[in-house]
Design a protein around this motif. Structure first.
Motif, mmCIF file in Angstrom:
data_model
loop_
_atom_site.group_PDB
_atom_site.id
_atom_site.type_symbol
_atom_site.label_atom_id
_atom_site.label_comp_id
_atom_site.label_asym_id
_atom_site.label_seq_id
_atom_site.Cartn_x
_atom_site.Cartn_y
_atom_site.Cartn_z
ATOM 1 N N GLU A 37 0.833 -1.214 0.000
ATOM 2 C CA GLU A 37 0.000 0.000 0.000
ATOM 3 C C GLU A 37 0.866 1.262 0.000
ATOM 4 N N LYS A 38 2.133 1.128 0.386
ATOM 5 C CA LYS A 38 3.096 2.247 0.315
ATOM 6 C C LYS A 38 4.192 1.925 -0.687
ATOM 7 N N ARG A 39 3.865 1.069 -1.638
ATOM 8 C CA ARG A 39 4.781 0.687 -2.721
ATOM 9 C C ARG A 39 6.120 0.195 -2.177
ATOM 10 N N ALA A 41 7.897 1.056 0.341
ATOM 11 C CA ALA A 41 8.872 2.070 0.761
ATOM 12 C C ALA A 41 9.683 1.514 1.929
ATOM 13 N N ALA A 75 9.404 1.587 -3.989
ATOM 14 C CA ALA A 75 9.453 3.013 -4.340
ATOM 15 C C ALA A 75 10.543 3.742 -3.565
ATOM 16 N N GLY A 76 11.499 2.987 -2.984
ATOM 17 C CA GLY A 76 12.653 3.636 -2.356
ATOM 18 C C GLY A 76 12.417 4.030 -0.918
ATOM 19 N N ILE A 77 13.223 4.943 -0.456
ATOM 20 C CA ILE A 77 13.143 5.346 0.951
ATOM 21 C C ILE A 77 11.775 5.950 1.241
ATOM 22 N N ASP A 78 11.315 5.706 2.451
ATOM 23 C CA ASP A 78 10.025 6.260 2.874
ATOM 24 C C ASP A 78 10.125 7.790 2.878
ATOM 25 N N LEU A 79 9.290 8.412 2.077
ATOM 26 C CA LEU A 79 9.390 9.866 1.891
ATOM 27 C C LEU A 79 9.073 10.646 3.176
ATOM 28 N N HIS A 132 8.049 -0.427 -10.250
ATOM 29 C CA HIS A 132 9.083 0.569 -9.936
ATOM 30 C C HIS A 132 10.143 0.022 -8.978
ATOM 31 N N GLY A 135 15.371 4.498 -6.309
ATOM 32 C CA GLY A 135 16.268 4.857 -5.214
ATOM 33 C C GLY A 135 16.731 3.630 -4.438
ATOM 34 N N ALA A 136 16.364 3.567 -3.158
ATOM 35 C CA ALA A 136 16.758 2.423 -2.326
ATOM 36 C C ALA A 136 16.242 1.116 -2.922
ATOM 37 N N LYS A 158 16.891 7.877 -8.100
ATOM 38 C CA LYS A 158 16.258 9.178 -7.868
ATOM 39 C C LYS A 158 17.068 10.094 -6.965
ATOM 40 N N GLU A 159 18.018 9.528 -6.228
ATOM 41 C CA GLU A 159 18.692 10.294 -5.170
ATOM 42 C C GLU A 159 19.210 11.655 -5.617
#
Ligand code: ACO
Length: 269
Positions: A37-39, A41, A75-79, A132, A135-136, A158-159
């Protein structure tokens, strides 16, 4: 103060709470990023849990599969790390920025431990990547020995677009796989790399449809398990060291490994 800022509680979070699933079936371990649900992260707790899985990996395991639940690999690091509130119990970039350099670098080193063990000679790690990998997420895929991807995959470093550098062990495998020029292109534009390009430039070993991904990874695991375990470990060690050695050094290393193999196989006790 330092513990709270550093996210010390991340160590205590269970694998499930860290957003992961982990199963061992004989010689194959499967790690699933499981916050669809948070891709999927990732947080410091994710990396800490990954490191613990590596520390406790049963000796019989030869293959580690890393995959993502839901529409994206990760989707990489938790925004939330970019917000003043941060991730509950783990701080935010603005709180971490208060740390002295040594403490800050120690924290990054801890996070990197979640990725580095995936290169151990005793195992082969396979990233099964779909959707996707940002990033991480991209760096986790790069931390694995092999990447088998679905045709909808989109890699993105993306970093640099966010003012950061990739620091989760991804820069070296990226350069080793695609060369410095292509790595500069991919990272400094933060553009998406699709499945066909990933295959063409050596980021992905194989591209299959999303429906075929699980079976393709199973097939590769079966192929990898068909060779002698100790010979596979010694050969991976040789291959990993090859770039850093001269031809003379590499052939010497081959002799050392082979002597050990032949003694193990044929020595009379
Ligand atoms: N951190 C936290 N939450 C995230 C993240 C993330 N990195 N990515 C997605 N989510 C959340 C969204 O906020 C949304 O939550 P909500 O339903 O509560 O609003 C949910 O996941 C679904 O996200 P969508 O954007 O709606 O999903 P979509 O499939 O349309 O897009 C995509 C997926 C492209 C991955 C998009 O979510 C995205 O660009 N995410 C951010 C990627 C990013 O910049 N990551 C940081 C990279 S740098 C690094 O890793 C160090």
């Amino acid at each position: 103060m330092a513990e709270a800022v550093l996210g010390g509680s991340a160590e205590d979070v269970s694998i499930k709470e860290a957003g992961l699933r982990y199963e061992v079936d004989g010689e194959i371990a499967t790690i699933t990023l499981d916050r669809p649900e948070k891709r999927n992260a990732q947080t410091f707790a994710t990396w800490s849990a990954l490191a613990r899985i590596g520390d406790d990996l049963p000796e019989q395991v030869r293959i580690v599969v890393v995959q993502g639940e839901g529409p994206s690999f990760s989707a990489g690091i938790d925004l939330r790390m970019f917000t003043p509130e941060g991730v509950p119990g783990q701080g935010s970039f603005s709180s971490v920025a208060q740390l002295d350099n040594v403490s800050f670098e120690q924290r990054i080193e801890q996070a990197q431990q979640g990725f580095l063990w995936l290169r151990r000679p005793e195992i082969v790690s396979i990233a099964a990547v779909h959707g996707h990998a940002i990033g991480a997420g991209f760096q986790l895929a790069l931390a694995c020995d092999l990447r088998i991807v679905a045709d909808d995959v989109k890699f993105c470093m993306k970093e640099p677009a966010l003012g950061l550098v990739p620091d989760l062990t991804g820069t070296k495998p990226l350069v080793d796989l695609v060369g410095t020029a292509k790595a500069i292109d991919i990272c400094l534009t933060a553009r998406f790399v699709d499945a066909q390009e990933a295959f063409r430039i050596g980021l992905a070993e194989r591209v299959v449809s999303g429906a075929e991904l699980t079976q393709a990874v199973r097939d590769k695991a079966a192929e990898l398990l068909s060779t002698n375990r100790d010979a596979a470990t010694a050969t991976k060690r040789l291959l990993q060291g090859a770039r850093g050695r001269t031809l003379e050094e590499q052939t010497a290393a081959e002799r050392v490994e082979q002597a050990a193999r032949i003694k193990a196989l044929f020595a009379v006790s």
